[in-house]
Design an enzyme around this catalytic site. Structure first.
Site, mmCIF file in Angstrom:
data_model
loop_
_atom_site.group_PDB
_atom_site.id
_atom_site.type_symbol
_atom_site.label_atom_id
_atom_site.label_comp_id
_atom_site.label_asym_id
_atom_site.label_seq_id
_atom_site.Cartn_x
_atom_site.Cartn_y
_atom_site.Cartn_z
ATOM 1 N N GLU A 1 73.104 85.963 47.332
ATOM 2 C CA GLU A 1 73.499 85.898 46.184
ATOM 3 C C GLU A 1 74.485 84.655 45.600
ATOM 4 O OE1 GLU A 1 75.532 89.433 44.961
ATOM 5 O OE2 GLU A 1 74.293 90.859 46.565
ATOM 6 N N GLU B 1 76.429 94.329 51.259
ATOM 7 C CA GLU B 1 77.957 94.140 51.713
ATOM 8 C C GLU B 1 78.739 95.312 51.964
ATOM 9 O OE1 GLU B 1 79.435 92.794 47.638
ATOM 10 O OE2 GLU B 1 78.348 90.550 48.044
HETATM 11 C C1 GAL Z 1 77.928 91.255 44.842
HETATM 12 C C2 GAL Z 1 77.148 92.645 44.738
HETATM 13 C C3 GAL Z 1 76.025 92.445 43.734
HETATM 14 C C4 GAL Z 1 76.758 92.186 42.472
HETATM 15 C C5 GAL Z 1 77.423 90.922 42.492
HETATM 16 C C6 GAL Z 1 78.165 90.496 41.215
HETATM 17 O O1 GAL Z 1 79.215 91.366 45.282
HETATM 18 O O2 GAL Z 1 76.701 92.558 46.024
HETATM 19 O O3 GAL Z 1 75.412 93.645 43.765
HETATM 20 O O4 GAL Z 1 77.707 93.465 42.132
HETATM 21 O O5 GAL Z 1 78.543 90.963 43.520
HETATM 22 O O6 GAL Z 1 78.835 89.310 41.206
#
Ligand code: GAL
EC number: 3.2.1.23
Length: 689
Positions: A322, A158
């Site tokens: 994710e 990110e």
């Molecule tokens: C994302 C991040 C992850 C984790 C996740 C939690 O933005 O890439 O490492 O923190 O959020 O929702």
């Protein structure tokens, strides 16, 4: 490789299912690592992103490396038939690195140097950080580049933020010198610095925007944002040098984000530029399902919109890198997904073009700030809970979706989104300070098509317009001459263009056009916007269109009708009876201008006429009530149609074509019922009616 018009973005020919896996947090627990392998098989997961924040485990002291644990992970995952998405670890640094080389620490816009801590906070210009990341990335590529489990590179995590240290200031000045051909006078003109006596006489006087310095020179702000995107990409490019050299066959991605408040595109980086440097687009989606400020269907529409933007960046399948199998830990209220929602929300991502469902994260950590963030494996370390079972259900379903992998979507309608425009509009002092809401305005136009199951691409200004029968361009405040000319030739060549209020006001330097609206726009629209009135929330005015009256809010453009036709008229105020909506035929095409911010009902009626005129239809005719979304992926022989119930009620659906259920393989009756949050995936062979 292309079979039946499919594009495979990785070597896998099945859907990817899994997520961020952090075994580095559990190295003193071999029992847990063994359980992981067992639970991975049980949950029908197959792909794991490893090493994202593992730098201090990989290199605990400068030059001292520990890869044995990662060797084991590669071997073990490979043994269970899984894939690894290997991350470069630059998203967070070891403490020794910050301590020994403080130049890697960021300086914020108030010129305050940051301490070590957190993540995603390194200076993008620092030579030391660039050298160190390249070194460790090279070692990773050398060691794992040929491992059969390696599927893809996940670069950093990110990318975001900016640094205002002296090195970044110098890099910014160099960027400006090259952008303005070393001509400070040209920069002064482009930034209109004679205003408030801000003229620069030396390059060294230029500083990045700051609340303790300059914030009001819009050209400076715009160029700084461009520089931040370019500098981030330059850092990324530096990271991938050894990977491209040693593993040219392994695709590269980095995980994009959304601005989470309203699930709008991430603002801080111009992803349309970044996309050109990636092999595959991937992004992290965290919609607040079951929230108390919008309906499930409203949120689903926004998820659809942003997926269609990120997919359209490369016009190929993307990856969901994710998501959460249950809840996150960072919303104000972190609500569990209701039964059915995990499968439904996952299938929606697939329907819009994702070839993966990946999670943050595989296993919940025991300590620190993310210990309560949803994960496949909870602290109970057990498969016997609802979340694990929901994940397993998604895994089993994805296995049946292998034929969908690599298929794309086809659209005859596009909506234009532009990051630079978003930035410039955000700066614009005038209009309504809080009511501009550019991405939300695009979502409003998108909604009508989403409700009618008509696929839409959300494209950016450099993409090919001629592929679309209808192009919708709301609030294109910053329209450079090239875009204006391209829109003109789009209409001249037979396209139908819809544009709205607050468009065509400034050029690429954020300088207003002089002498009125761009001449090319006057030609295609056959009218001129004269003034934009801004409304208070309590103001009431209406537009009459096709014998119906619709309320307006926020903006009303007063139009000088030349050769255009008035399609809608204002009802009240000093511009009552003047045109609010116009149409105009120009050469082979037609251009509509919507001068006021109208409501959803207007959009439904307005676009419904265009859908008929242009014969725009959904991929498959499915009748259903509101809140059901039908989205399709297709290759040259088959349509895969996802029918999704984003409501809390049962829904009746009727369908005229012969279709099969992809999961059960049964023929689907002409009428069927969807339970709340139920999804059905239909297969329609193009040789069938
Ligand atoms: C994302 C991040 C992850 C984790 C996740 C939690 O933005 O890439 O490492 O923190 O959020 O929702």
């Amino acid at each position: 490789m292309s079979i039946h018009g499919k594009t495979f973005v990785t070597k896998a020919k099945h859907m990817l299912h899994g997520g961020d896996y952090n075994p580095d947090q559990w190295l003193d627990r071999p029992d847990i690592l063994a359980d992981d392998l067992h639970l991975m098989k049980l949950s029908h997961t197959n792909t794991f992103s490893v090493g994202i924040f593992a730098w201090s485990t990989l290199e605990p002291e400068e030059g001292v490396y520990h890869f044995e644990w990662l060797d084991d992970i590669f071997e073990n995952i490979h043994k269970i038939g899984g894939n690894i998405i290997l991350a470069t670890p630059s998203g967070a640094r070891p403490a020794w690195l910050s301590q020994k080389y403080p130049e890697v620490l960021r300086v914020d816009e108030n010129r305050v140097k940051q301490l070590h801590g957190g993540r995603h906070n390194h200076c993008f210009t620092s030579e030391v950080y660039r050298k160190k990341t390249q070194q460790i990335n090279r070692l990773l590529a050398e060691r794992y580049g040929n491992h059969p489990a390696l599927l893809m590179w996940h670069i950093s995590n990110e990318y975001s933020g900016e640094c205002h240290c002296e090195k970044c200031q110098e890099a910014f000045r160099d960027w400006l010198k090259s952008t303005y051909n070393n001509d400070l006078d040209a920069l002064n003109k482009a930034w209109w610095t004679s205003f408030w006596s801000h003229t620069y006489t030396e390059w060294s006087q230029i500083e990045s925007p700051s609340p303790i310095g300059e914030k009001g020179v819009h050209g400076l702000n715009l160029d700084w944002r461009r520089f931040v995107t370019d500098q981030t990409i330059s850092f990324f490019e530096n990271e991938i040098v050894p990977l491209k050299e040693l593993t040219p066959e392994i695709p590269i991605t980095t995980n994009f984000m959304a601005d989470t408040s309203d699930l709008i595109p991430f603002q801080a980086l111009d992803y349309s530029k970044f996309a050109k440097h990636l092999d595959v687009i991937s992004w992290d989606a965290y919609p607040a399902w079951h929230n108390d400020w919008e309906s499930t269907a409203d949120l689903a529409m926004k998820v659809g919109f942003i997926n269609d933007l990120y997919r359209s960046l490369k016009q190929q399948p993307f990856l969901l890198m994710e998501s959460t199998p249950s809840k996150v830990n960072w919303h104000d209220v972190n609500k569990a997904k209701r039964p059915g929602m995990h499968l439904l929300s996952s299938m929606q991502m697939i329907a819009h073009g994702s070839d993966s469902i990946l999670y943050f994260q595989w296993r919940k950590s025991r300590g620190s700030s993310e210990k309560f963030h949803g994960a496949v494996v909870d602290h109970d370390n057990s498969p016997n809970n609802r979340v694990f079972q929901d994940v397993t259900e998604v895994g089993e379903t994805l296995e049946k979706l292998a034929p969908v992998v690599g298929t794309n979507r086809t659209s005859e309608v596009a909506i234009l989104f532009d990051w630079e425009n978003h930035w410039a509009l955000g700066d614009a002092q005038g209009f309504g300070m809080k009511s501009k809401r550019y991405p939300q305005t695009l979502q409003q136009h998108y909604r009508t098509f989403w409700e009618r199951d008509i696929p839409v691409d959300v494209i950016t200004k450099e993409q090919n317009f001629s592929a679309y029968r209808l192009l919708i361009v709301p609030m294109l405040y910053l329209a450079n001459e090239e875009t204006v000319a391209r829109l003109k030739s789009y209409v001249a060549n037979g396209g139908t263009l819809v544009m709205t209020y607050i468009s065509g006001i400034v050029n690429e330097y954020d300088l207003t056009y002089t002498g009125g609206w761009p001449k090319d726009f006057q030609d295609i629209f056959g009218m001129r916007p004269l003034e934009t009135d801004t409304l208070y929330p309590s103001d009431r005015n209406y537009v009459t269109y096709q014998d119906k009256t619709y309320p307006i809010k926020d903006y009303a453009t007063i139009i000088d009708l030349e050769s255009a036709q008035a399609e809608g008229l204002y009802k009240e105020d000093f511009y009552a009876k003047l045109p609010a909506v116009t149409s105009h035929s120009y050469k082979g095409g037609k251009a509509y201008y919507i001068g006021a911010r109208l409501d959803d009902e207007f959009h439904r009626d307005f676009y419904s006429r265009l859908m008929t005129d242009l014969s725009l239809t959904s991929v498959l005719l499915v009748n259903h009530g509101p809140g059901v979304s039908v989205q399709a992926r297709r290759d040259t022989v088959t349509d895969y149609v996802f029918v999704m119930n984003f409501t809390e009620e049962k829904q009746t659906v009727t369908i005229q074509s012969e279709v099969q259920d992809l999961v059960t393989k049964e023929n689907v009756p002409a009428e069927f019922t969807l339970k709340p949050y139920e999804v059905k995936i239909l297969v329609h062979s193009k040789s069938n009616k």
